[in-house]
Each structure stands twice: as structure tokens, then as C-alpha cells.
Design a protein around this motif. Structure first.
Motif, PDB file in Angstrom:
ATOM      1  N   GLU A   1      18.476  58.861   0.908  1.00 51.25           N
ATOM      2  CA  GLU A   1      17.550  57.736   0.727  1.00 51.25           C
ATOM      3  C   GLU A   1      16.802  57.426   2.021  1.00 51.25           C
ATOM      4  N   ASP A   2      17.522  57.443   3.150  1.00 55.07           N
ATOM      5  CA  ASP A   2      16.860  57.212   4.435  1.00 55.07           C
ATOM      6  C   ASP A   2      15.832  58.303   4.724  1.00 55.07           C
TER       7      ASP A   2
ATOM      8  N   ASN B   1       6.945  57.422   4.543  1.00 57.34           N
ATOM      9  CA  ASN B   1       6.278  56.694   5.630  1.00 57.34           C
ATOM     10  C   ASN B   1       5.460  57.642   6.500  1.00 57.34           C
ATOM     11  N   GLY B   2       6.005  58.829   6.757  1.00 62.50           N
ATOM     12  CA  GLY B   2       5.306  59.774   7.605  1.00 62.50           C
ATOM     13  C   GLY B   2       4.171  60.498   6.923  1.00 62.50           C
ATOM     14  N   ALA B   3       4.244  60.637   5.597  1.00 63.56           N
ATOM     15  CA  ALA B   3       3.228  61.395   4.864  1.00 63.56           C
ATOM     16  C   ALA B   3       2.046  60.551   4.432  1.00 63.56           C
ATOM     17  N   GLY B   4       2.202  59.247   4.424  1.00 53.93           N
ATOM     18  CA  GLY B   4       1.139  58.381   3.931  1.00 53.93           C
ATOM     19  C   GLY B   4      -0.193  58.614   4.625  1.00 53.93           C
ATOM     20  N   ARG B   5      -0.162  58.757   5.929  1.00 51.04           N
ATOM     21  CA  ARG B   5      -1.405  58.917   6.695  1.00 51.04           C
ATOM     22  C   ARG B   5      -2.090  60.261   6.424  1.00 51.04           C
ATOM     23  N   LEU B   6      -1.344  61.201   5.824  1.00 57.12           N
ATOM     24  CA  LEU B   6      -1.895  62.528   5.562  1.00 57.12           C
ATOM     25  C   LEU B   6      -2.645  62.601   4.236  1.00 57.12           C
TER      26      LEU B   6
ATOM     27  N   PHE C   1      22.804  45.952   4.415  1.00 55.40           N
ATOM     28  CA  PHE C   1      21.581  46.544   3.870  1.00 55.40           C
ATOM     29  C   PHE C   1      20.411  46.549   4.845  1.00 55.40           C
ATOM     30  N   ALA C   2      20.395  45.662   5.824  1.00 57.87           N
ATOM     31  CA  ALA C   2      19.279  45.615   6.769  1.00 57.87           C
ATOM     32  C   ALA C   2      19.775  45.436   8.198  1.00 57.87           C
ATOM     33  N   ASP C   3      20.921  46.029   8.524  1.00 59.20           N
ATOM     34  CA  ASP C   3      21.476  45.916   9.861  1.00 59.20           C
ATOM     35  C   ASP C   3      20.565  46.561  10.896  1.00 59.20           C
ATOM     36  N   LEU C   4      20.640  46.058  12.118  1.00 61.76           N
ATOM     37  CA  LEU C   4      19.917  46.664  13.223  1.00 61.76           C
ATOM     38  C   LEU C   4      20.593  47.974  13.623  1.00 61.76           C
ATOM     39  N   PRO C   5      19.849  48.890  14.252  1.00 59.52           N
ATOM     40  CA  PRO C   5      20.432  50.186  14.612  1.00 59.52           C
ATOM     41  C   PRO C   5      21.590  50.078  15.588  1.00 59.52           C
ATOM     42  N   SER C   6      21.706  48.972  16.302  1.00 65.95           N
ATOM     43  CA  SER C   6      22.827  48.790  17.224  1.00 65.95           C
ATOM     44  C   SER C   6      24.149  48.703  16.472  1.00 65.95           C
TER      45      SER C   6
ATOM     46  N   GLY D   1      11.335  45.919  13.427  1.00 63.30           N
ATOM     47  CA  GLY D   1      11.153  45.597  12.017  1.00 63.30           C
ATOM     48  C   GLY D   1      10.395  46.641  11.227  1.00 63.30           C
ATOM     49  N   LEU D   2      10.177  47.827  11.797  1.00 68.89           N
ATOM     50  CA  LEU D   2       9.423  48.889  11.121  1.00 68.89           C
ATOM     51  C   LEU D   2      10.347  50.057  10.810  1.00 68.89           C
ATOM     52  N   ASP D   3      10.321  50.496   9.553  1.00 71.18           N
ATOM     53  CA  ASP D   3      11.142  51.630   9.163  1.00 71.18           C
ATOM     54  C   ASP D   3      10.672  52.907   9.854  1.00 71.18           C
ATOM     55  N   ALA D   4      11.577  53.872   9.936  1.00 67.13           N
ATOM     56  CA  ALA D   4      11.264  55.145  10.581  1.00 67.13           C
ATOM     57  C   ALA D   4      10.261  55.952   9.770  1.00 67.13           C
ATOM     58  N   ALA D   5       9.508  56.809  10.448  1.00 65.38           N
ATOM     59  CA  ALA D   5       8.573  57.738   9.803  1.00 65.38           C
ATOM     60  C   ALA D   5       8.806  59.118  10.392  1.00 65.38           C
ATOM     61  N   ARG D   6       8.958  60.112   9.523  1.00 63.56           N
ATOM     62  CA  ARG D   6       9.155  61.492   9.956  1.00 63.56           C
ATOM     63  C   ARG D   6       8.010  62.359   9.442  1.00 63.56           C
ATOM     64  N   THR D   7       7.677  63.391  10.202  1.00 63.69           N
ATOM     65  CA  THR D   7       6.673  64.355   9.771  1.00 63.69           C
ATOM     66  C   THR D   7       7.294  65.275   8.718  1.00 63.69           C
ATOM     67  N   PRO D   8       6.473  65.958   7.915  1.00 63.83           N
ATOM     68  CA  PRO D   8       7.028  66.925   6.962  1.00 63.83           C
ATOM     69  C   PRO D   8       7.907  67.976   7.629  1.00 63.83           C
TER      70      PRO D   8
END
Length: 241
Positions: free
Chosen positions: A150-151, A158-163, A196-201, A212-219
Motif C-alpha cells: 500500500e505504501d 504520487n510520483g507518476a502524477g506529474r508525468l 495510521f498517521a504516525d511520524l517517521p520517527s 505532512g507530505l506523502d512520499a513520491a517515487r519514480t517508476p
């Protein structure tokens, strides 16, 4: 977020595509007709030889078709995972967990089937998965893998939207990524209530960065991870960047 409602929201179907979906699936695909029409006349090469692999790699294609095939590949992977989970649920699964995971399975099947229908003859083939590393009898293994998938899906969209060039496709991607994020939140709550919304720490369950922004990965980044669960090799070299 109430975990009992995280994967349960649904509306009535109103189009031919939506009528194929389970009655509890989300109404995800407003604008499907426009999205499908935009693909007419566009083609992609299905197979491409990979010099480093004896099995021909499946070419995802170019432009928006390529990005949609990229998303379709990921949805095939997720749908196959949840189908297998529900075919033989892990020991000690509760009635609530079974219901939640069945709902997520249905959502992922709906996503997979949407992309296949929208792409039509441009859709890549059915992919062969590799789940050898997953212990489907173990709750920790199943839910841990579900969290990872899911992550990965959220970061992929998130990463593909701009493409994407088509605003219709971007709108549809936004509708799907929000559902994937609901899944991610629910799975976290099943692993540890309130996470469900814990900080990465607060690892290993940390979800939301301090900004407050979710991660984005390239294809490329996403497929490097996903290939561990796929027997069918993919060629993403023609995707936009």
C-alpha cells in the motif's frame, strides 16, 4: 480515522463499468469514458527483448499509455496478493480483519479491471507474480507485506502524477491514490492501533513525514521494489520522465 470505516465507504454504480464492481466498492471511475476515448488509436509495443534476461520483458509503452500500464502492473500485483490472502486466510484472522481485507481485495480488483478496460488493446498482458518470500499463514507476514504494497502504491501514484499529460487521467489517479492511502492507514491500524498517521520517527510504522507530505517515487524506484514480487520482467525504459 475510524479503522472500521477505512475500507468500507461505497456508493451505487451508475455506469456499465461500475456495474461490474462489487456493491461495496468505491465509486472511483467518474470520467472513465473520456479516459478510454483518449486512448483510442494509441498503441504500445507489448514485448521487448531484454539482453540481460532470457524472458522477453513486457514493454509498458510510452506517454500516458505507458503510465497507465505502469499503474495497471502495480494493480495486478496488489489484486493478486489480496486474492491469495483471502483464498487461505492466515491463522487466527478475526471476522473484522477478514471483512476489511476482503473489501481491500475488491477495491484492488476494481482498480485492476478499470485499467484493463480503459487501456483496451493497449493493455499489457497478465503478469506472473512471485510471492515465494511471503508466509501467507502468518498474520505478521501478510499485514507487513500489505503495508509495504500500500505504501508503495501511494508513492507510485504520487510520483507518476506529474508525468501524465491528460487531466482526465490525473483526476482518476487522484481518486485511486486516495483509496490506496485509506488502505495503508487501515493496515497500519491493524498492525498497531492508532498508528495510521504516525511520524517517521515512530518507526517501523511511521507513515507521514514531518512536512505532512506523502512520499513520491519514480517508476524506476517503484519497479525496482516491485520486481521482487514479479516473475514477468517489465521494460519501463520508454516511460516519460
Amino acid at each position: 480515522m475510524d479503522p472500521q470505516s477505512a475500507a468500507k465507504t461505497g456508493q451505487a454504480s451508475s455506469s456499465p463499468l461500475e456495474s461490474m464492481m462489487h456493491r461495496r466498492k468505491f465509486l472511483l471511475f467518474t470520467g472513465t469514458a473520456a479516459a478510454t476515448a483518449a486512448l483510442i488509436g494509441v498503441s504500445c509495443k507489448k514485448d521487448d527483448d531484454d539482453n540481460n534476461n532470457t524472458t522477453p520483458a513486457v514493454n509498458l509503452g510510452t506517454g500516458d499509455v505507458g503510465i497507465l500500464n505502469y499503474a495497471y502492473a502495480l494493480e495486478q500485483l496488489e489484486a493478486a496478493f489480496y486474492i491469495k490472502v483471502m483464498q487461505a486466510p492466515y491463522g487466527g484472522i478475526t471476522a473484522a480483519e477478514s471483512e476489511y481485507l476482503a473489501d481491500i481485495r475488491d477495491h484492488e480488483i476494481a482498480h485492476r479491471d478499470f485499467f484493463k478496460a480503459a487501456l483496451g488493446s493497449n493493455a499489457i498482458q497478465n503478469l506472473e507474480v512471485n510471492f515465494d518470500s511471503i508466509d501467507f499463514t502468518s498474520r505478521a507476514s501478510v499485514l507487513g507485506t500489505a503495508k509495504a504494497f500500500e505504501d508503495l502504491g501511494v508513492s507510485a501514484y504520487n510520483g507518476a502524477g506529474r508525468l501524465l499529460q491528460s487531466s482526465d487521467f490525473l483526476t482518476l489517479a487522484g481518486k485511486i491514490v486516495s483509496v490506496e492511502a485509506r488502505h495503508a492507514a487501515l493496515i497500519r491500524d491493524l498492525l498497531q492501533n492508532g498508528s495510521f498517521a504516525d511520524l517517521p520517527s515512530l518507526q517501523p510504522l511511521g507513515a507521514v513525514p514531518a512536512n505532512g507530505l506523502d512520499a513520491a517515487r519514480t517508476p524506476t524506484q517503484v519497479l525496482e521494489i516491485a520486481k521482487n514480487y514479479l516473475r514477468t520482467p517489465l521494460n519501463a525504459s520508454n516511460l516519460p520522465s
